[in-house]
Design a protein around this motif. Structure first.
Motif, PDB file in Angstrom:
ATOM      1  N   ASN A  16      71.294  69.460   8.673  1.00 26.29           N
ATOM      2  CA  ASN A  16      70.477  68.621   9.538  1.00 26.29           C
ATOM      3  C   ASN A  16      69.550  69.527  10.346  1.00 26.29           C
ATOM      4  O   ASN A  16      70.011  70.508  10.929  1.00 26.29           O
ATOM      5  N   THR A  17      68.271  69.203  10.383  1.00 33.76           N
ATOM      6  CA  THR A  17      67.314  70.039  11.115  1.00 33.76           C
ATOM      7  C   THR A  17      67.438  69.880  12.625  1.00 33.76           C
ATOM      8  O   THR A  17      66.812  70.622  13.376  1.00 33.76           O
ATOM      9  N   ALA A  18      68.231  68.915  13.072  1.00 32.23           N
ATOM     10  CA  ALA A  18      68.468  68.695  14.508  1.00 32.23           C
ATOM     11  C   ALA A  18      69.961  68.916  14.784  1.00 32.23           C
ATOM     12  O   ALA A  18      70.743  67.963  14.838  1.00 32.23           O
ATOM     13  N   PRO A  19      70.387  70.174  14.954  1.00 33.65           N
ATOM     14  CA  PRO A  19      71.822  70.474  15.055  1.00 33.65           C
ATOM     15  C   PRO A  19      72.534  69.800  16.227  1.00 33.65           C
ATOM     16  O   PRO A  19      73.683  69.397  16.089  1.00 33.65           O
ATOM     17  N   GLU A  20      71.867  69.645  17.357  1.00 33.75           N
ATOM     18  CA  GLU A  20      72.517  68.990  18.501  1.00 33.75           C
ATOM     19  C   GLU A  20      72.782  67.522  18.206  1.00 33.75           C
ATOM     20  O   GLU A  20      73.840  66.990  18.537  1.00 33.75           O
ATOM     21  N   ARG A  21      71.807  66.857  17.582  1.00 32.08           N
ATOM     22  CA  ARG A  21      71.997  65.455  17.208  1.00 32.08           C
ATOM     23  C   ARG A  21      73.122  65.336  16.181  1.00 32.08           C
ATOM     24  O   ARG A  21      73.964  64.444  16.268  1.00 32.08           O
TER      25      ARG A  21
END
Length: 123
Positions: A16-21
């Protein structure tokens, strides 16, 4: 199955390119399934290029590719992961689900679909 018998642990890697999400949404899924399954989110790859090294390092049981990837990219992720860990179970979240329906839809989708995947891993 009694409450004390959760299955697992299942080791999970996400792409996922948005690791926190990814961490938040996977955390919500893990919490939602915790009465039945012990799932450990080991790591997240932010690029397709990072999949091989991450799978090699962690040897996860399952890998999820997020909804930002096209079906072609998800297939490439699958091929890389299977090369590094034959027998790994993969699941591609449908492209566009996050954009079209938001984060709650992702969690709902995972809660509905992941038990089938985990049962396949466990058997």
């Amino acid at each position: 199955m009694t409450e004390s018998t959760s299955r697992g642990p299942f080791r999970l890697v996400t792409v996922n390119t948005a690791p926190e999400r990814a961490k938040i949404l996977i955390g919500r899924m893990i919490e939602g399934l915790s009465d039945r399954y012990d799932i450990i989110h080991l790591d997240n790859c932010t690029t397709i290029e990072g999949v091989a090294a991450t799978v090699r390092q962690h040897q996860p049981d399952i890998l999820f590719s997020a909804s930002m990837w096209t079906s072609e990219q998800a297939q490439k992720i699958r091929m890389i992961a299977e090369r590094e860990r034959p027998g790994i179970k993969m699941h591609a979240i449908p492209q566009g689900l996050q954009v079209e329906r938001g984060p709650d839809a992702i969690v709902e989708y995972l809660l509905e679909n992941v038990p089938h995947l985990l049962e396949a891993v466990a058997s």
